[in-house]
Design an enzyme around this catalytic site. Structure first.
Site, PDB file in Angstrom:
ATOM      1  N   LYS A  53       8.187  15.676  76.382  1.00  0.00           N
ATOM      2  CA  LYS A  53       7.384  16.825  76.811  1.00  0.00           C
ATOM      3  C   LYS A  53       7.615  18.005  75.861  1.00  0.00           C
ATOM      4  O   LYS A  53       6.671  18.715  75.478  1.00  0.00           O
ATOM      5  CB  LYS A  53       7.729  17.212  78.259  1.00  0.00           C
ATOM      6  CG  LYS A  53       7.214  16.188  79.272  1.00  0.00           C
ATOM      7  CD  LYS A  53       7.815  16.370  80.672  1.00  0.00           C
ATOM      8  CE  LYS A  53       7.367  15.241  81.593  1.00  0.00           C
ATOM      9  NZ  LYS A  53       7.967  15.301  82.943  1.00  0.00           N
ATOM     10  N   GLN A  97      12.493  18.085  86.579  1.00  0.00           N
ATOM     11  CA  GLN A  97      12.350  16.640  86.401  1.00  0.00           C
ATOM     12  C   GLN A  97      13.008  15.884  87.561  1.00  0.00           C
ATOM     13  O   GLN A  97      14.126  16.200  87.966  1.00  0.00           O
ATOM     14  CB  GLN A  97      12.981  16.234  85.053  1.00  0.00           C
ATOM     15  CG  GLN A  97      12.776  14.784  84.660  1.00  0.00           C
ATOM     16  CD  GLN A  97      11.323  14.430  84.363  1.00  0.00           C
ATOM     17  OE1 GLN A  97      10.544  15.259  83.901  1.00  0.00           O
ATOM     18  NE2 GLN A  97      10.949  13.194  84.628  1.00  0.00           N
ATOM     19  N   ASP A 120       3.415  20.640  87.410  1.00  0.00           N
ATOM     20  CA  ASP A 120       3.461  19.272  87.946  1.00  0.00           C
ATOM     21  C   ASP A 120       2.482  19.101  89.119  1.00  0.00           C
ATOM     22  O   ASP A 120       2.171  17.989  89.511  1.00  0.00           O
ATOM     23  CB  ASP A 120       4.872  18.956  88.482  1.00  0.00           C
ATOM     24  CG  ASP A 120       5.758  18.266  87.464  1.00  0.00           C
ATOM     25  OD1 ASP A 120       5.223  17.531  86.617  1.00  0.00           O
ATOM     26  OD2 ASP A 120       6.992  18.457  87.537  1.00  0.00           O
TER      27      ASP A 120
HETATM   28  N1  GUN Z   1       9.586  12.015  87.430  1.00  0.00           N
HETATM   29  C1  GUN Z   1       8.713  11.026  87.194  1.00  0.00           C
HETATM   30  N2  GUN Z   1       7.496  11.531  86.874  1.00  0.00           N
HETATM   31  C2  GUN Z   1       7.620  12.873  86.906  1.00  0.00           C
HETATM   32  C3  GUN Z   1       6.716  13.943  86.657  1.00  0.00           C
HETATM   33  O1  GUN Z   1       5.522  13.765  86.352  1.00  0.00           O
HETATM   34  N3  GUN Z   1       7.237  15.187  86.782  1.00  0.00           N
HETATM   35  C4  GUN Z   1       8.523  15.409  87.131  1.00  0.00           C
HETATM   36  N4  GUN Z   1       8.930  16.668  87.255  1.00  0.00           N
HETATM   37  N5  GUN Z   1       9.379  14.441  87.385  1.00  0.00           N
HETATM   38  C5  GUN Z   1       8.924  13.173  87.258  1.00  0.00           C
END
Ligand code: GUN
Length: 294
Positions: A53, A97, A120
């Site tokens: 990211k 995350q 998100d």
């Molecule tokens: N864990 C797995 N997929 C995601 C996501 O899209 N965002 C976040 N914050 N955690 C995740």
């Protein structure tokens, strides 16, 4: 003939290219969209996602920060970090995350993020806005699935779509997106899960099947019909002594066997993964635009 491959890398590049003019307009007003990620602990998968990211943000000229917290961090400390980022005007998007260690309540962490910075789209307010068809942000992975379908020529409108998996991150918000009376949606959606009786009877009906239950190679060829379009959301690490590092990444679909029956299928890696990142960047740009209007 095996099914055509739905190339997530190529489609993600298209989505990212479409962002450049929006980023330039913001830059002309002196705004650089900024994304902050909080990661707790040492989970190798999470570390890799957060790194990717950050790299994607950099490639697009976005600012990014990673806040690394120890596995043993208290909930109060984590919430304090979120509050600090909420009030930082340079930060337009915040993500925490997942997964998180057990001392941290996921719902508290999710609800602590300012909904205007919740790229998100996990905050209850933003989830609700998606459900009623008035989204502020699109949930990144579900929106990536929809873009993959549309841009590969498989509009879900009027189709029988079966989603395997009911997580808050993928299955539920994807069902909410696809059931809307809207362009690019308008599907007849079935969600199957661990409590479903005769799961295969449902998956075999699917014209579009989305596998998002987090179970390596769970969807077998006898669970799909000929001509199905398959989107594989799974990212599972399995031990493989022949692979570099001793493991390899597979999806939730038994890829080769299912591809033989499918009209089209997204691979893992190179399918949904790059799309999630492209949609997250899109949301960060949108957050910067919306915060500029406020
Ligand atoms: N864990 C797995 N997929 C995601 C996501 O899209 N965002 C976040 N914050 N955690 C995740």
């Amino acid at each position: 003939m095996p099914g055509e491959l739905i190339d997530g890398k190529k489609i993600a590049d298209e989505v990212r290219a479409e962002l450049t003019s929006r980023i330039a307009s913001l830059a002309a007003r002196g705004v650089v969209p900024g994304l902050a990620a909080i990661i707790v602990g040492e989970d190798p998968g999470s570390k890799l996602y957060v790194k990717m990211k950050g790299k994607a943000s950099e490639e697009m000229g976005l600012a990014h920060w990673t806040v690394e917290l120890p596995e043993t961090v208290s909930e109060a400390r984590l919430l304090g970090e979120v509050a600090r980022l909420n009030s930082d005007p340079k930060v337009h998007g915040i993500l925490v995350q997942q997964p998180l260690p057990p001392q941290i309540r996921v719902d508290r962490a999710v609800a602590a993020v300012d909904p205007r910075k919740d790229v998100d789209c996990f905050h209850p307010t933003n989830v609700g806005l998606v459900l009623i068809g008035r989204p502020r942000f699109a949930p990144a992975t579900p929106a990536g699935v929809v873009e993959l379908l549309l841009r590969s020529g498989h509009d879900p409108g009027g189709k029988d779509v079966v989603i395997a998996g009911r997580s808050n991150i993928v299955g539920k918000p994807l069902a909410a997106l696809l059931m809307q009376k809207a362009k690019g949606a308008n599907a007849t959606v079935t969600v199957v899960h661990s409590g479903t009786r005769d799961l295969s009877a449902h998956t075999r009906r699917a014209e579009i099947l989305v596998a998002a239950m987090g179970s390596p190679r769970f969807i077998k060829a006898d669970m799909v019909r000929d001509g199905v379009v398959v989107i594989d959301v799974g990212i599972n690490r399995i031990a493989d002594s022949t692979a570099k590092g001793g493991y390899r990444t597979v999806g939730d679909v038994d890829f080769d066997a299912v591809r033989a029956k499918a009209k089209a299928i997204s691979p893992v890696p190179g399918g949904v993964g790059p799309m999630t990142i492209a949609m997250l960047l899109t949301n960060t740009v949108r957050a910067a635009e919306l915060l500029g209007e406020a």
